[in-house]
Enzyme design. Structure first.
Site, PDB file in Angstrom:
ATOM      1  N   LYS A 184       0.267   2.607  17.361  1.00  0.00           N
ATOM      2  CA  LYS A 184      -1.140   2.257  17.572  1.00  0.00           C
ATOM      3  C   LYS A 184      -1.731   2.977  18.799  1.00  0.00           C
ATOM      4  CE  LYS A 184      -1.581  -0.872  14.162  1.00  0.00           C
ATOM      5  NZ  LYS A 184      -0.377  -1.245  13.484  1.00  0.00           N
TER       6      LYS A 184
HETATM    7  C1  LIG Z   1      -0.177  -2.703  12.723  1.00  0.00           C
HETATM    8  C2  LIG Z   1      -0.993  -3.715  12.016  1.00  0.00           C
HETATM    9  C3  LIG Z   1      -0.712  -5.084  12.064  1.00  0.00           C
HETATM   10  C4  LIG Z   1       0.561  -5.663  12.626  1.00  0.00           C
HETATM   11  O1  LIG Z   1       0.853  -5.317  13.907  1.00  0.00           O
HETATM   12  P1  LIG Z   1       2.387  -5.148  14.383  1.00  0.00           P
HETATM   13  O2  LIG Z   1       2.239  -4.999  15.856  1.00  0.00           O
HETATM   14  O3  LIG Z   1       2.949  -3.953  13.710  1.00  0.00           O
HETATM   15  O4  LIG Z   1       3.100  -6.408  14.016  1.00  0.00           O
HETATM   16  C5  LIG Z   1      -1.613  -5.966  11.494  1.00  0.00           C
HETATM   17  N1  LIG Z   1      -2.716  -5.529  10.869  1.00  0.00           N
HETATM   18  C6  LIG Z   1      -3.018  -4.228  10.769  1.00  0.00           C
HETATM   19  C7  LIG Z   1      -4.278  -3.810  10.083  1.00  0.00           C
HETATM   20  C8  LIG Z   1      -2.146  -3.270  11.303  1.00  0.00           C
HETATM   21  O5  LIG Z   1      -2.414  -1.963  11.161  1.00  0.00           O
END
Ligand SMILES: *Cc1c(COP(=O)(O)O)cnc(C)c1O
Length: 368
Positions: A184
């Site tokens: 991210k």
């Molecule tokens: C990455 C993501 C998540 C979950 O986050 P994690 O930190 O990987 O558990 C939830 N919703 C969306 C849209 C994502 O891209």
């Protein structure tokens, strides 16, 4: 074989900056359970977001699950299937029924015109997603939620560091979840946080994320373990210092993609040109119209892959077509989400991708 390029590459701080913190960890043996650096990260993020009620957690998914649990929702939750598995799973794992609302073809966010028709007396919340960091229609969602007395919990996993009219994107709705996963815009290796509006909800999430333990001899809630550890927090403290410079690098590369692809017949890019929004430029999704482009999305995906470029079909399939949900009979008709999922290809974009790489990728897209 050309150099391999993946859709993203996790940001790492200069190694010395990370190592500097370790001495103290080895001295204190303070590894987890809301330790010194987790607290420090919480304070820095509160400042960064201008928020009073924020808690870092082990990952974004658990932050969303715990936030939904803390809101004590029941019955049905309106959401979109054009998202990562996590959004729908968090709803279902809370014993709630997702009701799928279609998305807008223009920007992939929830189609606000279609929300009210899905509201029943069982509806307790809306969980919209700021997909690819594009803010949902926040004002109209708020108006609908107010009118029908519903909670709004944003999946803001893609929207770290964004602002709308100068206000942090975390400031809208009853709660927002951010993901700090390695891939991210901002990462703590794995990690995430929940932002809420009052101390009571924050306290409940804090309790839930540590097994519902209230004291040495008292456990009051069916919680789980969603605690952030100190190494994650240290990564966050280091990466936060570089977030803005990385955002600017991605913005430049994103501009280059737009410049190179905007006139290609059959390739549509999303517009990140709302003047009131400051974006984080983490994704570069394109939508392939095979009738105009002359090749299908899957063909383009394969051509790029054969040349060492690993674009991804984010988001395909849509969550209501997952094997685990197909037979559940959850309601909602989402033809636009389905169409987008069949056209989308997310191109590589990360801060140390080179301009030459972007040119190489766009040249391939243009030449076929
Ligand atoms: C990455 C993501 C998540 C979950 O986050 P994690 O930190 O990987 O558990 C939830 N919703 C969306 C849209 C994502 O891209």
């Amino acid at each position: 074989m050309d150099k391999k390029i993946y859709v993203t590459k996790p940001v790492l701080p200069p190694i010395e900056e990370f190592v500097e913190y370790l001495e103290n960890v080895w001295e204190t043996h303070d590894l987890t359970n809301f330790g010194t650096y987790t607290k420090q990260l919480m304070l820095e993020l509160m400042d960064f977001f201008s928020e009073d009620y924020l808690i870092p957690m082990c990952n974004g998914h658990m932050a969303l699950e715990m936030t939904l649990q803390a809101m004590e929702l029941s019955g049905e939750v309106i959401t979109t299937p054009y998202t990562f598995a996590s959004t729908t799973h968090a709803i279902v794992r809370n014993g709630l029924n997702p009701v799928f609302c279609d998305v807008r073809e223009s920007d992939c966010t929830i189609d606000v015109d279609k929300i009210e028709a899905l509201i029943t007396e069982k509806t307790s919340a809306i969980v919209p997603v700021h997909v690819y960091g594009i803010p949902c229609d926040i004002e109209r969602i708020e108006a609908i939620a107010k009118k029908h007395n519903l909670k709004v919990i944003y999946d803001a996993a893609h929207a770290f560091g964004e602002t709308v009219n100068g206000k942090s994107i975390s400031s809208f709705g009853d709660a927002s979840m951010f993901s700090f996963h390695a891939t991210k815009a901002f990462n703590t290796i794995e990690g995430g946080c929940s932002v809420v509006r009052d101390i009571e909800t924050l306290t409940r999430i804090y309790q839930l994320h540590n097994f519902g333990i209230m004291g040495e001899e008292s456990v009051e809630f069916v919680g789980a373990n969603a605690k952030m550890n100190e190494f994650q927090a240290i990564m966050g403290l280091c990466n936060l210092k570089h977030f803005e410079e990385n955002r600017q690098k991605r913005k430049r590369l994103f501009g280059l993609y737009i410049e190179s692809l905007k006139d290609v017949e059959g390739i549509r890019l999303l517009s990140y040109d709302d003047e009131s929004v400051e974006y984080n430029y983490t994704y570069c999704p394109i939508f392939v119209d095979e009738n105009k482009y002359g090749k299908t999305r899957n063909e383009l995906y394969q051509v790029l892959k054969d040349r060492g470029i690993f674009a991804r079909k984010y988001f395909y399939p849509i969550t209501n077509e997952f094997a685990c949900y197909k037979e559940c009979g959850f309601s909602g008709n989402t033809p636009i989400a389905k169409k987008l999922s069949e056209q989308v290809l997310t191109l590589p974009l990360y801060s140390d991708l080179s301009e030459e790489d972007v040119v190489r990728i766009t040249d391939i897209i243009k030449e076929i």
